[in-house]
Scaffold this active site. Structure first.
Site, PDB file in Angstrom:
ATOM      1  N   HIS A  95       1.711   4.576   7.020  1.00 18.25           N
ATOM      2  CA  HIS A  95       1.775   5.111   5.671  1.00 18.25           C
ATOM      3  C   HIS A  95       2.378   6.508   5.679  1.00 18.25           C
ATOM      4  O   HIS A  95       2.421   7.179   6.711  1.00 18.25           O
ATOM      5  CB  HIS A  95       0.382   5.127   5.050  1.00 18.25           C
ATOM      6  N   ASP A  99      -0.470   7.782   9.535  1.00 18.00           N
ATOM      7  CA  ASP A  99      -1.236   6.966  10.482  1.00 18.00           C
ATOM      8  C   ASP A  99      -0.315   6.053  11.286  1.00 18.00           C
ATOM      9  O   ASP A  99      -0.740   5.026  11.794  1.00 18.00           O
ATOM     10  CB  ASP A  99      -2.277   6.126   9.736  1.00 18.00           C
ATOM     11  N   SER A 117       0.810  -1.218   0.000  1.00 16.75           N
ATOM     12  CA  SER A 117       0.000   0.000   0.000  1.00 16.75           C
ATOM     13  C   SER A 117       0.846   1.273   0.000  1.00 16.75           C
ATOM     14  O   SER A 117       0.393   2.315  -0.491  1.00 16.75           O
ATOM     15  CB  SER A 117      -0.931   0.013   1.218  1.00 16.75           C
TER      16      SER A 117
END
Length: 266
Positions: free
Chosen positions: A219, A216, A23
């Protein structure tokens, strides 16, 4: 009989710079909140290489190996000239009953080597850069995990081990490594010789620099992607100096290049 990589189509106009990861690679495309790593690369290589984002949110190295034949184009479809391999953030999760993301450290290292040596990759003879997972902020990640019904699934120290494993694989295979973990931790005030808990640990006070770099606790913020981009360019220039954008020619001629146009096929 044709090779395993034969196909009836022809390569595209541009060679590729392929970003393969989880991600953190996928989300590097976002520009709605600020700087994005992938768009910055795409602009830097405009008219020179096609930058292709193959970030897959939630994937670990075991999953990457299952789909690699579909991620990497066949050489007759496109040549992958440059490639980043950026996994570890999910592999380093602790196992839970509802999550299969954890990959034990020895298997993680073995999987990274398998990715680099996979026929789908070696067929291109790509210039590869490995990227370590960034550090985590346990306090912020704990709050995120609690909203999902999990206990804290990552730790600062365990993430460090997986980042070190990427560096070890790079050394073993003779590949350059963008050590994002160390880069971010040094920004956060970490001293390699320090014995106290790592910045980002629950036992440490909140770290303003990690909060600036990690949106967060895991990320990257636009500032984090900017730092990643800047340091990637340093690694690239050192490892593959002929591959920096300014050293690569335009694929199609400039509008005012009279010599090129005079020889351009009609």
């Amino acid at each position: 009989m044709g090779s395993a990589f034969s196909c009836p189509v022809s390569p595209g106009l541009y060679e590729q710079f392929l970003l393969f990861g989880d991600s953190i690679t996928e989300f590097s495309e976002k520009q709605d909140v600020g700087f994005g790593f992938a768009p910055a690369l795409r602009y830097a290589y405009i008219r020179r290489l096609e930058v292709v984002n193959r970030g897959l949110s939630g994937y670990n190295t075991a999953m990457a190996l299952k789909v690699i034949d579909r991620v990497i184009p066949k050489p007759c479809e496109a040549r992958v000239r440059l490639m980043t391999i950026f996994f570890g953030a999910n592999d380093s999760c602790f196992p839970t009953e509802r999550s299969n993301q954890c990959v034990p450290l020895p298997d993680f290292k073995a999987n990274l080597i398998k990715i680099v040596r996979h026929p789908a990759v070696t067929a291109h003879a790509s210039r590869i850069v490995l990227i370590t997972p960034p550090p985590i902020d346990e306090r912020t990640q704990q709050a995120v995990d609690l909203t999902k019904g999990f206990a804290l699934r990552r730790s600062a120290e365990n993430t460090r081990r997986y980042a070190e494993a990427v560096c070890e694989v790079g050394k073993e295979l003779g590949l350059p490594v963008l050590d994002l973990w160390s880069i971010f931790m040094l920004q956060a005030g970490w001293k390699p010789e320090a014995e106290k808990p790592l910045p980002g640990s629950l036992d440490e006070a909140p770290n303003e620099e990690l909060a600036r770099l990690l949106i967060d606790g895991l990320h990257l913020t636009p500032a984090g992607y900017q730092l990643m981009y800047d340091q990637f360019n340093v690694v690239l220039a050192q490892a593959y100096p002929t591959e920096v954008p300014t050293r690569l020619p335009y694929i199609l001629p400039r509008w005012d290049d009279e010599g090129a146009w005079s020889n351009f096929p009609s």
